[in-house]
Write an enzyme that holds these catalytic residues in place. Structure first.
Site, PDB file in Angstrom:
ATOM      1  CB  CYS A 119     -56.357 -19.821   6.044  1.00 19.61           C
ATOM      2  SG  CYS A 119     -57.143 -18.657   6.728  1.00 19.61           S
ATOM      3  CG  PHE A 260     -47.480  -0.191  18.983  1.00 12.71           C
ATOM      4  CD1 PHE A 260     -45.776  -0.297  18.377  1.00 12.71           C
ATOM      5  CD2 PHE A 260     -48.522   0.253  18.398  1.00 12.71           C
ATOM      6  CE1 PHE A 260     -45.829  -0.308  17.596  1.00 12.71           C
ATOM      7  CE2 PHE A 260     -48.702  -0.046  16.679  1.00 12.71           C
ATOM      8  CZ  PHE A 260     -46.793  -0.517  16.533  1.00 12.71           C
ATOM      9  CB  VAL A 261     -48.403  -1.793  25.691  1.00 15.11           C
ATOM     10  CG1 VAL A 261     -47.916  -1.720  27.616  1.00 15.11           C
ATOM     11  CG2 VAL A 261     -49.585  -2.172  25.908  1.00 15.11           C
ATOM     12  NE  ARG A 262     -42.233   0.023  21.140  1.00 17.01           N
ATOM     13  CZ  ARG A 262     -43.063  -0.916  19.950  1.00 17.01           C
ATOM     14  NH1 ARG A 262     -43.702  -1.801  19.863  1.00 17.01           N
ATOM     15  NH2 ARG A 262     -42.542  -0.344  19.004  1.00 17.01           N
ATOM     16  CG  ASP A 263     -39.709   2.686  25.145  1.00 12.96           C
ATOM     17  OD1 ASP A 263     -39.523   2.402  26.011  1.00 12.96           O
ATOM     18  OD2 ASP A 263     -40.088   2.607  23.682  1.00 12.96           O
ATOM     19  CG  ASN A 264     -44.505   5.980  30.641  1.00 16.70           C
ATOM     20  OD1 ASN A 264     -45.119   6.083  31.867  1.00 16.70           O
ATOM     21  ND2 ASN A 264     -44.570   7.193  31.180  1.00 16.70           N
ATOM     22  NE  ARG A 265     -44.289   4.695  22.362  1.00 11.90           N
ATOM     23  CZ  ARG A 265     -44.140   3.596  21.200  1.00 11.90           C
ATOM     24  NH1 ARG A 265     -46.109   3.841  20.551  1.00 11.90           N
ATOM     25  NH2 ARG A 265     -44.137   3.241  20.099  1.00 11.90           N
TER      26      ARG A 265
END
Length: 281
Positions: A119, A260-265
């Site tokens: 933009c 990266f809120v996944r796989d317990n981290r």
């Protein structure tokens, strides 16, 4: 309109091919029109056309108008409904009638609507433009334990009806300090899903959302931080990564960003103090 559409696909497994029914996320344009001006001189103007998954269109329209600074409170809206101009557009035109006292700053709307990453605005200019629409940094005592964030991906996935059928649709979810999901909205567009969520909260007079967090099923771009800041969201968490400008804006906003809120981290990029009981490595 349905959120999903049937299709026949050819599945290839190894060297074999079979026909199988499948479902796709529906994508249709939505034109948002405004009716505005004094009672004696009402005018009409189209302000946006977005590709969205049908459903909760009124919330999408209100969320967009709020995050762009056109409306401030539910009483600014007289009516919000679909209109039919011709059969080809049936269900795809949303008409929002504003209260006669609402003055629309068209110049500010054009400056603050970021439609692409090219933009031409630098990061500093982008943040300054958004700050003009907010009350300043977010002040909130909202905190969560790491375990709450770890549970969000599965809880949101369970609440995604359309994703369960298509695997191709985004979600935005509002959660409290105990991890309870208060609202979940889906759309093929990440921005639209968040606009629907904010629009729903706006209409229920829940704003500002300083005592809640928002979970996103994709990455965090600067536009999503902008919308969340406008709504007063104190924590933005997502399965994916944030961009550099998204983090820069979140720091100015005093907003916690978790990626990266996944796989317990997960990773914290700003305002880490809102996540309790953290241990340093």
């Amino acid at each position: 309109m349905s959120l999903v559409a049937p299709v026949t696909v050819h599945k290839i497994i190894g060297e074999s091919i079979t026909e199988s029914p499948d479902l796709l996320a529906v994508e249709e344009p939505l034109e948002i029109q405004l009716g505005f001006g004094p009672v004696t001189d009402r005018q009409q103007r189209s302000v946006s056309v977005t590709m969205r998954t049908p459903g909760h269109d009124e919330e999408l329209g209100m969320g967009f108008l709020f995050t762009e600074g056109i409306i401030q409170r539910p009483s600014d809206i007289v009516s919000c409904r679909h209109c039919v101009q011709d059969s080809a557009k049936e269900g795809n035109v949303l008409r929002v009638e504003l209260h006669p006292d609402v003055v629309v700053d068209w110049a500010r709307l054009e400056r603050n609507t970021f439609t692409s990453s090219s933009c031409g605005l630098c990061g500093k200019t982008t943040i300054e433009a958004v700050m003009a629409l907010t009350a300043g940094p977010i002040l909130s005592d909202f905190t969560v334990e790491p375990a709450i964030l770890h549970t969000l991906p599965d809880h949101v996935r369970e609440a995604q009806r359309a994703f369960a059928y298509t695997g191709g649709i985004h979600a935005a979810a509002l959660f409290d300090a105990d991890g309870k999901l208060l609202l979940v909205r889906e759309d093929i567009g990440r921005h639209n899903a968040l606009d629907k969520l904010i629009g729903a909260a706006f209409w229920q007079n829940w704003l500002p959302l300083s005592n809640y967090g928002v979970f996103l099923s994709g990455r965090i771009g600067v536009e999503l931080v902008q919308k969340s800041w406008r709504a007063g969201v104190s924590m933005l968490a997502a399965v994916g990564a944030p961009s550099s400008l998204a983090v820069q804006m979140a720091q100015e906003a005093g907003m916690t960003v978790a990626g990266f809120v996944r796989d317990n981290r997960f990773n914290l990029y700003s305002e880490p103090s809102r996540v309790r009981l953290m241990q340093s490595a």
